[in-house]
Motif scaffolding. Structure first.
Motif, PDB file in Angstrom:
ATOM      1  N   SER A 193      27.053  53.960  54.524  1.00 42.94           N
ATOM      2  CA  SER A 193      26.427  55.006  55.330  1.00 42.94           C
ATOM      3  C   SER A 193      25.267  54.434  56.129  1.00 42.94           C
ATOM      4  O   SER A 193      24.494  53.619  55.623  1.00 42.94           O
ATOM      5  CB  SER A 193      25.917  56.132  54.422  1.00 42.94           C
ATOM      6  OG  SER A 193      25.036  56.984  55.122  1.00 42.94           O
ATOM      7  N   VAL A 194      25.172  54.849  57.377  1.00 41.13           N
ATOM      8  CA  VAL A 194      23.980  54.557  58.171  1.00 41.13           C
ATOM      9  C   VAL A 194      22.995  55.685  57.883  1.00 41.13           C
ATOM     10  O   VAL A 194      23.185  56.821  58.311  1.00 41.13           O
ATOM     11  CB  VAL A 194      24.301  54.484  59.673  1.00 41.13           C
ATOM     12  CG1 VAL A 194      23.022  54.273  60.476  1.00 41.13           C
ATOM     13  CG2 VAL A 194      25.292  53.366  59.962  1.00 41.13           C
ATOM     14  N   GLY A 195      21.972  55.375  57.120  1.00 37.76           N
ATOM     15  CA  GLY A 195      21.030  56.388  56.663  1.00 37.76           C
ATOM     16  C   GLY A 195      21.095  56.514  55.151  1.00 37.76           C
ATOM     17  O   GLY A 195      22.175  56.439  54.561  1.00 37.76           O
TER      18      GLY A 195
ATOM     19  N   ALA B  79      16.375  53.996  56.943  1.00 37.36           N
ATOM     20  CA  ALA B  79      14.993  53.758  57.352  1.00 37.36           C
ATOM     21  C   ALA B  79      14.068  54.229  56.235  1.00 37.36           C
ATOM     22  O   ALA B  79      14.329  55.251  55.589  1.00 37.36           O
ATOM     23  CB  ALA B  79      14.681  54.506  58.644  1.00 37.36           C
ATOM     24  N   ASP B  80      12.989  53.505  56.003  1.00 38.90           N
ATOM     25  CA  ASP B  80      12.043  53.857  54.946  1.00 38.90           C
ATOM     26  C   ASP B  80      11.105  54.946  55.465  1.00 38.90           C
ATOM     27  O   ASP B  80       9.927  54.697  55.758  1.00 38.90           O
ATOM     28  CB  ASP B  80      11.258  52.613  54.513  1.00 38.90           C
ATOM     29  CG  ASP B  80      10.512  52.828  53.209  1.00 38.90           C
ATOM     30  OD1 ASP B  80      10.422  53.989  52.766  1.00 38.90           O
ATOM     31  OD2 ASP B  80      10.001  51.843  52.641  1.00 38.90           O
ATOM     32  N   TYR B  81      11.642  56.177  55.546  1.00 32.57           N
ATOM     33  CA  TYR B  81      10.865  57.290  56.077  1.00 32.57           C
ATOM     34  C   TYR B  81       9.659  57.665  55.205  1.00 32.57           C
ATOM     35  O   TYR B  81       8.592  57.995  55.751  1.00 32.57           O
ATOM     36  CB  TYR B  81      11.750  58.518  56.257  1.00 32.57           C
ATOM     37  CG  TYR B  81      12.758  58.385  57.372  1.00 32.57           C
ATOM     38  CD1 TYR B  81      12.357  58.053  58.660  1.00 32.57           C
ATOM     39  CD2 TYR B  81      14.113  58.583  57.141  1.00 32.57           C
ATOM     40  CE1 TYR B  81      13.272  57.925  59.690  1.00 32.57           C
ATOM     41  CE2 TYR B  81      15.042  58.467  58.165  1.00 32.57           C
ATOM     42  CZ  TYR B  81      14.614  58.142  59.434  1.00 32.57           C
ATOM     43  OH  TYR B  81      15.533  58.013  60.443  1.00 32.57           O
TER      44      TYR B  81
ATOM     45  N   ILE C 261      12.309  54.268  64.736  1.00 33.70           N
ATOM     46  CA  ILE C 261      13.327  54.001  63.720  1.00 33.70           C
ATOM     47  C   ILE C 261      14.083  52.729  64.101  1.00 33.70           C
ATOM     48  O   ILE C 261      14.452  52.566  65.268  1.00 33.70           O
ATOM     49  CB  ILE C 261      14.311  55.191  63.640  1.00 33.70           C
ATOM     50  CG1 ILE C 261      13.547  56.489  63.399  1.00 33.70           C
ATOM     51  CG2 ILE C 261      15.349  54.974  62.545  1.00 33.70           C
ATOM     52  CD1 ILE C 261      14.367  57.740  63.652  1.00 33.70           C
ATOM     53  N   PRO C 262      14.347  51.825  63.165  1.00 30.28           N
ATOM     54  CA  PRO C 262      15.080  50.593  63.484  1.00 30.28           C
ATOM     55  C   PRO C 262      16.581  50.858  63.626  1.00 30.28           C
ATOM     56  O   PRO C 262      17.408  50.354  62.863  1.00 30.28           O
ATOM     57  CB  PRO C 262      14.776  49.694  62.277  1.00 30.28           C
ATOM     58  CG  PRO C 262      14.615  50.651  61.139  1.00 30.28           C
ATOM     59  CD  PRO C 262      13.934  51.866  61.740  1.00 30.28           C
ATOM     60  N   ARG C 263      16.930  51.636  64.650  1.00 27.96           N
ATOM     61  CA  ARG C 263      18.301  52.130  64.755  1.00 27.96           C
ATOM     62  C   ARG C 263      19.321  51.013  64.986  1.00 27.96           C
ATOM     63  O   ARG C 263      20.377  50.970  64.341  1.00 27.96           O
ATOM     64  CB  ARG C 263      18.377  53.167  65.889  1.00 27.96           C
ATOM     65  CG  ARG C 263      17.595  54.435  65.588  1.00 27.96           C
ATOM     66  CD  ARG C 263      17.596  55.396  66.758  1.00 27.96           C
ATOM     67  NE  ARG C 263      16.734  54.918  67.840  1.00 27.96           N
ATOM     68  CZ  ARG C 263      16.653  55.490  69.042  1.00 27.96           C
ATOM     69  NH1 ARG C 263      17.403  56.556  69.312  1.00 27.96           N
ATOM     70  NH2 ARG C 263      15.838  55.024  69.962  1.00 27.96           N
TER      71      ARG C 263
ATOM     72  N   ARG D 276      19.832  49.595  51.163  1.00 24.39           N
ATOM     73  CA  ARG D 276      18.753  48.917  51.876  1.00 24.39           C
ATOM     74  C   ARG D 276      17.923  49.933  52.656  1.00 24.39           C
ATOM     75  O   ARG D 276      18.475  50.810  53.320  1.00 24.39           O
ATOM     76  CB  ARG D 276      19.314  47.879  52.852  1.00 24.39           C
ATOM     77  CG  ARG D 276      20.272  46.869  52.244  1.00 24.39           C
ATOM     78  CD  ARG D 276      20.815  45.921  53.316  1.00 24.39           C
ATOM     79  NE  ARG D 276      21.806  44.998  52.795  1.00 24.39           N
ATOM     80  CZ  ARG D 276      22.447  44.095  53.538  1.00 24.39           C
ATOM     81  NH1 ARG D 276      22.181  44.014  54.846  1.00 24.39           N
ATOM     82  NH2 ARG D 276      23.341  43.287  52.989  1.00 24.39           N
ATOM     83  N   LEU D 277      16.608  49.789  52.583  1.00 24.72           N
ATOM     84  CA  LEU D 277      15.699  50.576  53.405  1.00 24.72           C
ATOM     85  C   LEU D 277      14.928  49.625  54.309  1.00 24.72           C
ATOM     86  O   LEU D 277      14.299  48.678  53.824  1.00 24.72           O
ATOM     87  CB  LEU D 277      14.723  51.378  52.536  1.00 24.72           C
ATOM     88  CG  LEU D 277      15.290  52.581  51.785  1.00 24.72           C
ATOM     89  CD1 LEU D 277      14.205  53.244  50.951  1.00 24.72           C
ATOM     90  CD2 LEU D 277      15.912  53.587  52.746  1.00 24.72           C
ATOM     91  N   LEU D 278      14.977  49.882  55.607  1.00 20.16           N
ATOM     92  CA  LEU D 278      14.325  49.010  56.579  1.00 20.16           C
ATOM     93  C   LEU D 278      13.002  49.634  57.031  1.00 20.16           C
ATOM     94  O   LEU D 278      12.909  50.861  57.199  1.00 20.16           O
ATOM     95  CB  LEU D 278      15.233  48.795  57.789  1.00 20.16           C
ATOM     96  CG  LEU D 278      16.659  48.314  57.494  1.00 20.16           C
ATOM     97  CD1 LEU D 278      17.402  48.052  58.796  1.00 20.16           C
ATOM     98  CD2 LEU D 278      16.655  47.065  56.628  1.00 20.16           C
ATOM     99  N   PRO D 279      11.986  48.830  57.248  1.00 16.38           N
ATOM    100  CA  PRO D 279      10.692  49.381  57.696  1.00 16.38           C
ATOM    101  C   PRO D 279      10.780  49.914  59.125  1.00 16.38           C
ATOM    102  O   PRO D 279      11.540  49.392  59.948  1.00 16.38           O
ATOM    103  CB  PRO D 279       9.754  48.177  57.611  1.00 16.38           C
ATOM    104  CG  PRO D 279      10.649  46.980  57.727  1.00 16.38           C
ATOM    105  CD  PRO D 279      11.942  47.364  57.071  1.00 16.38           C
TER     106      PRO D 279
END
Length: 336
Positions: free
Chosen positions: A152-154, A168-170, A292-294, A319-322
């Motif tokens: 999943s993207v997200g 994304a690390d919201y 957001i690092p889309r 994975r969570l991206l900054p």
């Protein structure tokens, strides 16, 4: 450098480049020695190295990756919110020498697309990338239970087991935005948005609450079911000096109403945006917040999926991206 680049340089197909790299011919199709040497020469001159994951995929799969969306996400212009995700997906697939299959035949049931149906074509692809703001929890559970390879993207909540994702690390990004407002002197803040439902909304609200709790400050939550003018009245009555908006477009609307009232953003009201516009919204203000690092999320989703398919050991499946901070011009110390 990709196989397609080598193919363009030498005037052959990508399939021919792949056969040369793997040192074999394809059944009755034989590669002329001069063609093989031309391809090998291009490989040597460019320093091309075949990706080890792509090598393993070539041995065990047909190298077709599905892309399924729960909502219309394919852009009509480059300014579309989903465009960077799709760019990252395409670039990563090209680098690995994989084709993309857009699973567009899924029927709409109760206003939503469904992966599983009578003419389900999910298994035409080796695995699938799922894209959309809100995914169906029951279908995620079935994908996990039946062992379908997917990413999943997200970020997604577990569904009978861990759901592979690149998100994304919201929480961290939102908490950092709130701390900036607190450090600027704001003690009366409000959150504008759902704060629940899709994981991306819940994660933002969790970061907002965590930062205010850590600072010992009260939180206020406003939903978007009222007109912007009514929202502004409620915020001013509560002496709110900084608003954290879940959706960029809601911040634009609120800023426009404030200006119509003769208020100044950010001197009279600071507005902080938690991400990029998901629906059309234009403003001459550059909102303080984060991006957001889309593109990277789309890229890594394909990378993660192909790693799972190739059986790469120790693959981090969640994975969570900054997010990237944006200074902007909509945060200032409060006047009152």
């Amino acid at each position: 450098m990709t196989q397609q680049d080598i193919a363009r340089m030498t005037g052959v197909s990508q399939a021919t480049v792949s056969l040369v790299l793997n040192g074999r011919d394809d059944g009755n199709v034989r590669i002329a020695p001069e063609t093989r040497e031309r391809v090998l020469g291009a490989i040597r001159s460019t320093g091309y190295v075949a990706d080890p994951v792509a090598r393993r995929l070539a041995d065990r799969h047909n190298r077709i990756l599905g892309v399924f969306t729960y909502e219309p996400v394919f852009p009509t212009g480059t300014g579309d919110f989903y465009h960077p995700f799709l760019v990252g997906i395409e670039e990563s697939a090209e680098r690995l020498g994989c084709d993309l299959l857009l699973l567009t035949s899924a029927p709409v049931v109760d206003g939503r697309r469904r992966i599983f149906h009578d003419d389900n074509r999910l298994r035409l692809a080796d695995g699938c990338v799922l894209l959309g703001r809100s995914l169906d929890q029951d279908e995620l559970g079935r994908l996990v239970a039946e062992g379908h390879p997917f990413v999943s993207v997200g970020r997604r909540d577990d569904a009978g087991g861990p759901v592979p994702y690149v998100g994304a690390d919201y929480p961290a990004a939102t908490a950092a935005v709130v701390r900036r407002a607190v450090d600027a002197g704001h003690t009366r803040l409000a959150y504008l948005g759902q704060g629940a439902g899709p994981e991306s909304h819940a994660d933002r609200y969790a970061g907002y609450r965590a930062a205010l709790d850590a600072a010992g400050l009260p939180s206020r939550h406003e939903t978007t079911d009222r007109a912007p003018a009514d929202l502004l009245d409620a915020l001013l009555a509560a002496e709110v000096t900084a608003v954290v908006v879940e959706e960029y477009a809601d911040g634009v609307a609120l800023a426009a109403v404030a200006r119509d009232r003769g208020l100044t953003v950010p001197a009279d009201l600071s507005i902080l945006a938690l991400g990029d516009p998901t629906r059309p919204a234009s403003s001459d203000l550059e909102f303080t917040g984060f991006r957001i690092p889309r593109r990277e999320m789309g890229w890594q989703a394909v990378e993660l999926l192909t790693g799972l398919l190739a059986g790469v050991p120790d693959t981090a499946t969640q994975r969570l991206l900054p997010c990237q901070p944006v200074d902007g011009a909509t945060l200032a110390p409060p006047r009152r």
